[in-house]
Structures are given as C-alpha cells and as structure tokens.
Design a protein around this motif. Structure first.
Motif, short mmCIF file in Angstrom:
data_model
loop_
_atom_site.label_atom_id
_atom_site.label_comp_id
_atom_site.label_asym_id
_atom_site.label_seq_id
_atom_site.Cartn_x
_atom_site.Cartn_y
_atom_site.Cartn_z
N MET A 124 1.64 3.94 3.25
CA MET A 124 1.12 3.42 4.51
C MET A 124 2.27 2.98 5.43
SD MET A 124 -2.16 3.69 4.66
CE MET A 124 -1.93 5.27 3.82
N TRP A 170 -0.66 -0.01 9.64
CA TRP A 170 -1.54 1.16 9.49
C TRP A 170 -2.99 0.84 9.82
CZ3 TRP A 170 0.15 -1.88 5.55
CH2 TRP A 170 -0.80 -2.41 4.68
N ALA A 171 -3.45 -0.36 9.54
CA ALA A 171 -4.86 -0.68 9.78
C ALA A 171 -5.18 -0.75 11.27
CB ALA A 171 -5.22 -2.01 9.12
N PHE A 221 -9.54 3.95 10.65
CA PHE A 221 -10.56 4.73 9.94
C PHE A 221 -10.21 4.99 8.48
CE2 PHE A 221 -7.61 7.31 12.34
CZ PHE A 221 -7.07 8.13 11.37
N LEU A 222 -8.97 4.76 8.08
CA LEU A 222 -8.55 5.05 6.71
C LEU A 222 -9.19 4.11 5.70
CD1 LEU A 222 -4.69 5.66 7.03
CD2 LEU A 222 -6.50 7.38 6.82
N PRO A 223 -9.48 4.59 4.48
CA PRO A 223 -9.97 3.71 3.42
C PRO A 223 -8.99 2.56 3.16
CG PRO A 223 -10.23 6.00 2.78
CD PRO A 223 -9.44 6.01 4.05
N GLN A 224 -7.69 2.86 3.26
CA GLN A 224 -6.69 1.81 3.05
C GLN A 224 -6.78 0.72 4.12
OE1 GLN A 224 -6.10 5.04 2.98
NE2 GLN A 224 -5.17 5.51 1.00
N SER A 225 -7.17 1.11 5.31
CA SER A 225 -7.31 0.14 6.40
C SER A 225 -8.50 -0.78 6.14
CB SER A 225 -7.49 0.87 7.73
OG SER A 225 -6.37 1.69 8.01
N TYR A 260 0.84 -1.21 0.00
CA TYR A 260 0.00 0.00 0.00
C TYR A 260 0.87 1.26 0.00
CZ TYR A 260 -4.32 -2.58 0.79
OH TYR A 260 -5.41 -3.42 0.64
N MET A 312 -4.44 3.32 12.40
CA MET A 312 -5.42 4.25 11.82
C MET A 312 -6.54 3.47 11.14
SD MET A 312 -2.72 7.01 10.18
CE MET A 312 -1.74 5.71 9.38
N LEU A 341 -2.60 5.27 -3.59
CA LEU A 341 -3.20 6.00 -2.48
C LEU A 341 -4.62 6.47 -2.77
CD1 LEU A 341 -2.70 7.21 0.34
CD2 LEU A 341 -1.90 9.28 -0.80
#
Length: 209
Positions: free
Chosen positions: A117, A121-122, A127-131, A114, A125, A162
């Motif tokens: 990141m 990260w998940a 709340f992130l879309p990546q998470s 990712y 954070m 991203l």
C-alpha cells in the motif's frame, strides 16, 4: 493531554533519507518527492512562498525539527497511547522509527503495516479492501483510545497481507533494524543537502488559474 492519538500513514522522515524511499519506489506515488516541488507543479500567489523556500511546510534547513518532522524526536515519555497505520511507502522506515521510539519511551503503541500500500492509500484509493479494512481499524482504535481501553505495556505490531487481509503479529523491536544514531545521522545529512534547494516556481511557466 489527549486521551490518545491515532494516525494514518503519517509523514515521517520528511528529508527522505531512509531505505524505504528507494525500496518502495515502484509502489508509492510519493517516490518522486513532494508534488509541490515538481517541475510542472503550478504556481500561484501562495506558492512559491515569498521569499521562496524549499518546502511547502518550512525552509529545508528545518526539516529535522521535531515540530516539522516528529520522527526526529526520540523521547515520548508521558505521552498517551497511540495507534498508527502505514503502508509499504516512502515514509515507511520513518514511521517505524517513530513507532519504535514511542514504544521505547514506555508509551503503548499499536502499528499496522499494509503490504503493497502507498502513502495515504485509503484516501487515494478508498474503494480498495485494504482501505475499508484500515479505516475500520482506525475507527475502532479511536473508540478504544477514547474509552481508555489501551493500557501501558500493550504495544503491538501487525503486518496485513495483501490477499486475505490476514493480520500477522510481529515484533515492534524488529521493525527497523538500523541503530537510532545512524537513523538520525541519515536524516540530518539529507536535510543538509536539501537546505541548498529553493523552489522558485515551475520550469514550464506559471499557472493562469
């Protein structure tokens, strides 16, 4: 033997020897090294250890042992299919080295990297879309591995951009363009330097907690 293994942002290259340590210094919260050996990290009856050592997991002289850092092991023949997710993080090159060695051993492996990141990260954070995206893929990977849907010869790698979370296919063989022997030499050299370090407690005094 398990049906498969699915790992999220695993710790690889614990000796912090590869280029990703400096390359992603501005991105990763792990850039300063392990939190538990920082100058102000509080001490208690468990840590620092008795006798004191250089790392929470082991004496620093053992950082390149495969039971401490699996990225230092290169022969994964006979292992079940695996799935990895990682960011552009301190451990990034170590993860890529691990993935390439698993693939070279004839074990099917999927790697998803990712963009921008940091480590875990998940978790840090959520709340992130990546998470949300990565946790969904992780769950799907666990289900597919458990159902035996991953076959030999199906190694894959992706780079998740991203913005729109576009999954761009990439070659596993080009993930880390450093010869295997050179990577191992870097890891061992870093280990030998760290072997001299022992964490005896914070410089600012012991925690009252």
């Amino acid at each position: 033997m398990p049906t498969g293994c699915a790992l999220f942002s695993p710790a690889a290259d614990l000796a912090l020897s590869l280029p990703s340590v400096k390359k992603f210094e501005a991105i990763d919260w792990l850039s300063e090294g392990a939190p538990w050996i920082q100058r102000k990290f509080p001490a208690d009856h468990i840590w620092p250890a008795t006798p004191p050592r250089g790392d929470l997991h082991c004496d620093n002289s053992a950082l390149c042992h495969p039971l401490i850092d699996p990225a230092t092991w290169t022969d994964w023949e006979g292992m079940p299919p695996m799935w990895f997710a990682g960011g552009q993080e301190t451990y990034g090159d170590g993860i890529k080295f691990l993935v390439q060695n698993i693939d070279a051993s004839g074990v099917p492996v999927t790697f998803v990297e990712y963009e921008f990141m940091p480590h875990d990260w998940a978790v840090v954070m959520p709340f992130l879309p990546q998470s949300l995206h990565s946790i969904k893929l992780w769950g799907e990977a666990c289900k597919n591995l458990g159902d035996g849907k991953v076959k030999r010869g199906e190694s894959k790698a992706y780079f998740v951009k991203l913005g729109g979370l576009e999954m761009v296919p990439r070659s596993i063989h080009g993930l880390l363009d450093i010869p295997r022997d050179e990577v191992l030499e870097c890891m061992r050299a870093a280990r030998d330097k760290l072997a001299k370090f022992v964490w005896k407690g914070p410089e600012v005094g012991y925690s009252k907690l």
